[in-house]
Design a protein around this motif. Structure first.
Motif, PDB file in Angstrom:
ATOM      1  N   ASP A 143       0.840  -1.199   0.000  1.00  0.00           N
ATOM      2  CA  ASP A 143       0.000   0.000   0.000  1.00  0.00           C
ATOM      3  C   ASP A 143       0.876   1.250   0.000  1.00  0.00           C
ATOM      4  O   ASP A 143       2.111   1.170  -0.078  1.00  0.00           O
ATOM      5  CB  ASP A 143      -0.971  -0.013   1.187  1.00  0.00           C
ATOM      6  N   ASP A 144       0.225   2.406   0.093  1.00  0.00           N
ATOM      7  CA  ASP A 144       0.956   3.671  -0.012  1.00  0.00           C
ATOM      8  C   ASP A 144       1.932   3.898   1.141  1.00  0.00           C
ATOM      9  O   ASP A 144       2.831   4.734   1.043  1.00  0.00           O
ATOM     10  CB  ASP A 144      -0.040   4.844  -0.081  1.00  0.00           C
ATOM     11  N   HIS A 145       1.755   3.177   2.253  1.00  0.00           N
ATOM     12  CA  HIS A 145       2.645   3.331   3.398  1.00  0.00           C
ATOM     13  C   HIS A 145       3.772   2.309   3.410  1.00  0.00           C
ATOM     14  O   HIS A 145       4.548   2.255   4.357  1.00  0.00           O
ATOM     15  CB  HIS A 145       1.838   3.201   4.702  1.00  0.00           C
ATOM     16  N   ILE A 177       4.941  -6.198   8.172  1.00  0.00           N
ATOM     17  CA  ILE A 177       5.857  -6.542   7.076  1.00  0.00           C
ATOM     18  C   ILE A 177       5.836  -5.376   6.091  1.00  0.00           C
ATOM     19  O   ILE A 177       4.770  -4.993   5.593  1.00  0.00           O
ATOM     20  CB  ILE A 177       5.445  -7.830   6.355  1.00  0.00           C
ATOM     21  N   TYR A 178       7.001  -4.830   5.813  1.00  0.00           N
ATOM     22  CA  TYR A 178       7.075  -3.660   4.947  1.00  0.00           C
ATOM     23  C   TYR A 178       7.943  -3.952   3.726  1.00  0.00           C
ATOM     24  O   TYR A 178       8.785  -4.855   3.737  1.00  0.00           O
ATOM     25  CB  TYR A 178       7.656  -2.467   5.709  1.00  0.00           C
ATOM     26  N   GLY A 179       7.703  -3.177   2.707  1.00  0.00           N
ATOM     27  CA  GLY A 179       8.507  -3.253   1.502  1.00  0.00           C
ATOM     28  C   GLY A 179       9.207  -1.928   1.254  1.00  0.00           C
ATOM     29  O   GLY A 179       8.573  -0.869   1.302  1.00  0.00           O
ATOM     30  N   TYR A 180      10.506  -1.998   1.023  1.00  0.00           N
ATOM     31  CA  TYR A 180      11.290  -0.796   0.725  1.00  0.00           C
ATOM     32  C   TYR A 180      11.676  -0.852  -0.749  1.00  0.00           C
ATOM     33  O   TYR A 180      12.400  -1.761  -1.172  1.00  0.00           O
ATOM     34  CB  TYR A 180      12.547  -0.763   1.594  1.00  0.00           C
ATOM     35  N   MET A 222       0.796  -2.917 -16.756  1.00  0.00           N
ATOM     36  CA  MET A 222      -0.136  -3.626 -15.877  1.00  0.00           C
ATOM     37  C   MET A 222      -0.177  -2.996 -14.486  1.00  0.00           C
ATOM     38  O   MET A 222      -1.250  -2.865 -13.877  1.00  0.00           O
ATOM     39  CB  MET A 222       0.267  -5.101 -15.791  1.00  0.00           C
ATOM     40  N   ARG A 223       0.982  -2.629 -13.985  1.00  0.00           N
ATOM     41  CA  ARG A 223       1.027  -2.028 -12.652  1.00  0.00           C
ATOM     42  C   ARG A 223       0.244  -0.718 -12.613  1.00  0.00           C
ATOM     43  O   ARG A 223      -0.574  -0.493 -11.710  1.00  0.00           O
ATOM     44  CB  ARG A 223       2.477  -1.782 -12.229  1.00  0.00           C
ATOM     45  N   ILE A 224       0.478   0.153 -13.578  1.00  0.00           N
ATOM     46  CA  ILE A 224      -0.176   1.466 -13.564  1.00  0.00           C
ATOM     47  C   ILE A 224      -1.685   1.324 -13.777  1.00  0.00           C
ATOM     48  O   ILE A 224      -2.483   2.002 -13.124  1.00  0.00           O
ATOM     49  CB  ILE A 224       0.461   2.397 -14.610  1.00  0.00           C
ATOM     50  N   LEU A 225      -2.088   0.443 -14.697  1.00  0.00           N
ATOM     51  CA  LEU A 225      -3.522   0.226 -14.896  1.00  0.00           C
ATOM     52  C   LEU A 225      -4.179  -0.276 -13.618  1.00  0.00           C
ATOM     53  O   LEU A 225      -5.272   0.174 -13.247  1.00  0.00           O
ATOM     54  CB  LEU A 225      -3.740  -0.788 -16.030  1.00  0.00           C
ATOM     55  N   SER A 226      -3.511  -1.213 -12.951  1.00  0.00           N
ATOM     56  CA  SER A 226      -4.072  -1.754 -11.715  1.00  0.00           C
ATOM     57  C   SER A 226      -4.240  -0.672 -10.657  1.00  0.00           C
ATOM     58  O   SER A 226      -5.215  -0.659  -9.909  1.00  0.00           O
ATOM     59  CB  SER A 226      -3.168  -2.870 -11.176  1.00  0.00           C
ATOM     60  N   GLU A 227      -3.273   0.241 -10.597  1.00  0.00           N
ATOM     61  CA  GLU A 227      -3.335   1.313  -9.611  1.00  0.00           C
ATOM     62  C   GLU A 227      -4.372   2.366  -9.983  1.00  0.00           C
ATOM     63  O   GLU A 227      -5.165   2.808  -9.148  1.00  0.00           O
ATOM     64  CB  GLU A 227      -1.947   1.965  -9.468  1.00  0.00           C
ATOM     65  N   GLN A 228      -4.393   2.776 -11.252  1.00  0.00           N
ATOM     66  CA  GLN A 228      -5.278   3.865 -11.666  1.00  0.00           C
ATOM     67  C   GLN A 228      -6.752   3.473 -11.631  1.00  0.00           C
ATOM     68  O   GLN A 228      -7.617   4.311 -11.375  1.00  0.00           O
ATOM     69  CB  GLN A 228      -4.891   4.337 -13.072  1.00  0.00           C
ATOM     70  N   TYR A 229      -7.039   2.196 -11.916  1.00  0.00           N
ATOM     71  CA  TYR A 229      -8.437   1.775 -12.001  1.00  0.00           C
ATOM     72  C   TYR A 229      -8.795   0.823 -10.854  1.00  0.00           C
ATOM     73  O   TYR A 229      -9.659  -0.040 -10.995  1.00  0.00           O
ATOM     74  CB  TYR A 229      -8.704   1.112 -13.359  1.00  0.00           C
ATOM     75  N   ARG A 230      -8.152   1.033  -9.719  1.00  0.00           N
ATOM     76  CA  ARG A 230      -8.355   0.153  -8.574  1.00  0.00           C
ATOM     77  C   ARG A 230      -9.812   0.143  -8.132  1.00  0.00           C
ATOM     78  O   ARG A 230     -10.374  -0.888  -7.781  1.00  0.00           O
ATOM     79  CB  ARG A 230      -7.455   0.612  -7.431  1.00  0.00           C
ATOM     80  N   GLU A 231     -10.453   1.305  -8.165  1.00  0.00           N
ATOM     81  CA  GLU A 231     -11.824   1.411  -7.653  1.00  0.00           C
ATOM     82  C   GLU A 231     -12.827   0.709  -8.561  1.00  0.00           C
ATOM     83  O   GLU A 231     -13.841   0.191  -8.095  1.00  0.00           O
ATOM     84  CB  GLU A 231     -12.219   2.889  -7.508  1.00  0.00           C
ATOM     85  N   ARG A 232     -12.560   0.711  -9.878  1.00  0.00           N
ATOM     86  CA  ARG A 232     -13.535   0.142 -10.813  1.00  0.00           C
ATOM     87  C   ARG A 232     -13.109  -1.218 -11.352  1.00  0.00           C
ATOM     88  O   ARG A 232     -13.809  -1.803 -12.174  1.00  0.00           O
ATOM     89  CB  ARG A 232     -13.766   1.108 -11.985  1.00  0.00           C
TER      90      ARG A 232
END
Length: 830
Positions: free
Chosen positions: A146-148, A206-209, A764-774
């Motif tokens: 996530d964003d954090h 668990i975090y990702g850097y 794929m990554r950007i599409l997944s992020e941009q259209y997450r809500e729909r």
């Protein structure tokens, strides 16, 4: 802080380099790759190290010792058997009583470890994973955070349809000793598959850097060559040893360079090597310690290890030469060629591109080597694609290639197993089939030759006998220059991705099982292949209801072997059949798009003119059907799937239908009429046939003419689909045109958008992020729900492109929607 350096890998994909050394000891610009990692740790103040070893452990222990000569303190933890990433760290638990860093000893990186440690401490994390963006995430574990920075999902080695991010796990971890609670001692346990998902499930932090900098896992020979070039070109912060002579040329002590030698950097010369008169070297290139490059030899973008000899006028072009190897006068090695340690390439020999010579071999004078000795890979990106193993006849798919492929398939099966081998009638599959058959017995596999029967018949025979698997070889229906080789498991299904990977690994390594004389498999003809299928077929249809209807049919057999199966079945139901293309003609197996359209127009014309109940074309393999209704109307794949759904669920109300995510919504609308439901799957055939085994499944269709009726067999079968369609029309006293007329209208547009491989993960990554809500529940690709409309962006598994599918209320609206998202996909590539 302490570090655990994972150094147990054998590096099978780097063979022949790793035949005589473990992967961490493979040199990159004169130093073992693990030495680069130790230098990185030392640079960040980490000098207390535990090294986990397993494969050829003594080679690592002898080189690095206790670490004193490297300014470090090194302890070793040996595994008797591979324990997995987490299991091997658990094995070293006695050395680790405080937070520690885990890092691979066989990858190359310059990540800022101090920043990663600080991030870990600030987040009070129990496990921090170091992440990186890569162009092709298929071979790595994809991580979604996530964003954090909190990790929310792990996906190990996804297919393109599952790639919702290009952020991957680099295998560099900051861990608290509490993780040992999740690891059972002396068991094979993996961090990304076992430990981290368990911690995530429990709610542990668990975090990702996401690290910036350079990272390469040096996973194959191409990456190895690239890693050397990257060090030479300063793309990675890994200081070169020796003296800078200018022009990007670095030389260690004792190097001798003739005055008339020409060296164009970046080039690294190891200590005490000799560059003789007239030599020309173009970088990026490496010449290892004590090696000799003799008069007028040429090196271009190549790597030569220590103690090797390059003879007069010899040439290396994009090649790799192992230790203590002699490349004699006028010998030539081309792009991607590799010669292992202690080998001799005699005068004038030519090693063709991609050829790999294993250690301790000698190539005779003047030989032209076009295939690997003794083991090797074919330099393919991957063996398996959408249609199995596919390639140009006698270019990609040669008899020796096919024999090796047969041996690789045999090696994944138990010795003494039976494999059924089938083909179509063309001479090319005949040649390839015989080569595959020669490879299977060498691995101790018995072969039943099915000769030439439709694919559903072959699948049925495999499934209903003691066969452990099957192979079908066909000429591609789309291109007569192409051969497709399809492998089946013991249930007649296409083999799984896991088995494909096993075959690929064995094939590329050529690490085949070669049995002793007494265990060589037998080859025999399988008995009663068609008869077994026909008898079972007839038991699963209502012959009497169809006899009463006395159908009049136009059947185009496409010159295939299905005529031998369907003719007696049509006789059994008293059908009046007008047969087209009923004689086997291998020259007509592959049809261009124009030829196929013309064939279908002829079928439609004859069906309409004769007022037949329907017209059907069976594809050459017998798996797919193309339908014309009684009015002479051609039905597209989506409409045929909807019609089949209508008829099947009339009889089995409340049943389930499986369809790919590409199917039009009309299928769901029709299913709902009868209280049924649609189960959406990935587009791959294996996903659809797997769905056929679910309880309550009445029908599976791929939307382009292939159907599964689980009551008979859970595989695509166009012949059985044809008879089930006739059975339903007879039972309900209706016509196909009436069924089609009752379907709701729909408008579905499909277009293709080119996209280089290296951008597919990013898109794929950007599409997944941009259209997450729909975005709908991810199944395959990114499907966006727009109310009464939807769009699917689907990456092609085999080609550098995306498919964009759009459905809307009108054709114009669907076209506009598809065009819009095609522009989005294009725009995200920059």
């Amino acid at each position: 802080m302490k570090a655990v350096v994972m150094a147990g890998g054998e590096g099978s994909r780097l063979r022949p380099l790793t035949v005589t050394r473990p992967k961490p000891m493979v040199p990159i610009v004169g130093r073992p790759v693990m030495e680069h990692i130790l230098n990185l740790l030392k640079f960040h103040g980490i000098t207390d190290v535990v090294v986990t070893v397993q494969y050829m452990a003594s080679a690592i222990e002898d080189y690095f010792g206790d670490g004193a000569s490297f300014g470090m303190n090194i302890n070793y933890s040996r595994e008797e058997v591979p324990l997995g990433t987490a299991g091997s760290v658990k094995n070293a638990e006695e050395f680790l009583d405080e937070p520690f860093i885990v890092i691979s000893g066989d990858a190359l990186t310059d990540f800022n470890l101090s920043d990663i440690i600080q991030y870990h401490q600030e987040r009070k994390s129990l496990a921090t994973l170091t992440l990186a963006h890569v162009a092709n995430p298929l071979e790595y574990g994809v991580i979604i955070a996530d964003d954090h920075g909190h990790i929310t999902q792990f996906l190990e080695k996804p297919s393109w349809g599952e790639v919702f991010s290009d952020t991957i796990n680099t295998g560099i971890y900051l861990l608290d000793p509490v993780v040992f609670d999740y690891i059972e001692k002396d068991k094979q346990v993996d961090f990304s598959q076992d430990v981290f998902p368990a911690m995530l499930k429990k709610g542990d932090p668990i975090y990702g850097y996401v690290a910036s900098g350079y990272w390469c896992d040096v996973g194959n020979l191409a990456e190895y060559m690239k890693a050397n070039a990257d060090v030479l070109q300063n793309r990675v912060n890994a200081p070169l040893t020796g003296t800078d002579l200018g022009g990007g040329v670095w030389a260690e002590e004792g190097v001798e360079i003739a005055p008339d030698a020409q060296i164009f950097g970046p080039v690294w010369l190891g200590h005490d090597c000799k560059i003789k008169s007239g030599v020309m070297i173009h970088g990026p290139s490496v010449v290892g310690p004590y090696s000799i490059v003799d008069d007028r030899a040429q090196i271009d973008r190549s790597v030569v290890w220590n103690n090797s000899y390059l003879g007069e006028r010899a040439e290396l072009r994009g090649a790799l030469v192992g230790s203590a190897t002699s490349i004699k006068s006028k010998a030539v090695m081309f792009e991607g060629a590799v010669v292992g340690d202690h080998s001799v390439i005699d005068e004038g020999a030519i090693i063709q591109p991609g050829v790999k010579i294993w250690p301790n071999k000698e190539i005779e004078t003047g030989a032209v080597v076009t295939s690997s000795i003794i083991w090797g890979s074919q330099g393919r990106r991957a063996l398996f694609g959408r249609y199995g193993v596919t390639g140009l006849v006698n270019v990609d798919i040669t008899p020796d290639f096919a024999a090796k492929l047969g041996a690789a398939f045999g090696a994944v099966l138990p010795k003494g197993s039976v494999v059924c081998v089938n083909r179509d009638d063309h001479r090319t599959p005949r040649m390839v089939k015989r080569a595959i058959i020669s490879g299977l017995p060498s691995a101790g596999i018995n072969v039943w030759d099915l000769e030439s029967v439709p694919i559903p018949v072959a699948r049925h025979y495999v499934r209903t006998t003691d066969s452990a698997g099957g192979v079908h070889i066909r000429l591609s229906p789309y291109d007569p220059r192409i051969v497709d080789i399809k492998f089946l498991d013991g249930n007649g299904f296409d083999i799984s991705k896991n088995v494909e990977r096993k075959i690929e690994n064995l094939f590329f390594r050529e690490d085949f099982r070669r049995v002793y004389l007494d265990d060589i498999g037998t080859i025999s003809y399988a008995p009663a292949v068609n008869r077994r299928y026909i008898d079972a077929f007839l038991q699963h249809i209502d012959q009497e209801v169809m006899r009463k209807r006395r159908f009049r049919l136009v059947v185009d057999y496409g010159q295939g072997s299905s005529v031998d199966v369907l003719s007696p079945i049509f006789n059994a139901i008293n059908a009046d059949v007008i047969a087209l293309n009923a004689t086997r003609d291998p020259a007509r197996y592959s049809r261009t798009a124009d030829e196929f359209d013309r064939d279908m127009q002829i079928l439609a014309s004859i069906t309409g003119t004769l007022k037949a109940d329907l017209g059907v074309r069976i594809d050459t393999g017998g798996e797919r059907i193309y339908m014309v209704d009684d009015s002479g109307q051609l039905l597209d794949g989506g409409k045929l799937l909807a019609a089949m759904t209508e008829l099947m669920l009339r009889e089995r109300k409340g049943g389930k239908v499986a369809a790919p995510v590409t199917a039009p919504s009309v299928v769901e609308t029709v299913a709902a009429r009868y209280g049924g439901s649609v189960v959406y799957t990935k587009v791959q055939p294996h996903a659809l046939t797997s769905a056929a085994t679910s309880a309550g499944m009445a029908l599976v269709g791929d939307g382009v003419g292939s159907f599964v009726f689980p009551e008979f067999q859970p595989v695509f079968d166009g012949m059985f689909a044809t008879l089930k369609l006739l059975e339903s029309l007879a039972r309900f006293g209706t016509t196909l045109s009436d069924v089609v007329a009752g379907l709701p209208p729909y408008h579905l547009i499909r277009i293709q958008v080119n996209c280089p491989w290296e951008y597919k993960g990013k898109v794929m990554r950007i599409l997944s992020e941009q259209y997450r809500e729909r975005r709908e529940q991810p199944i395959d690709g990114v499907k966006i729900d727009l109310g009464e409309e939807w769009v699917l962006v689907l990456p092609d598994a085999d080609r550098p492109l995306f498919h964009v599918l759009a459905e809307s209320r009108s054709r114009d609206a669907a076209q506009a929607l598809a065009d819009k998202y095609a522009r989005v996909v294009s725009g995200l590539q920059h």
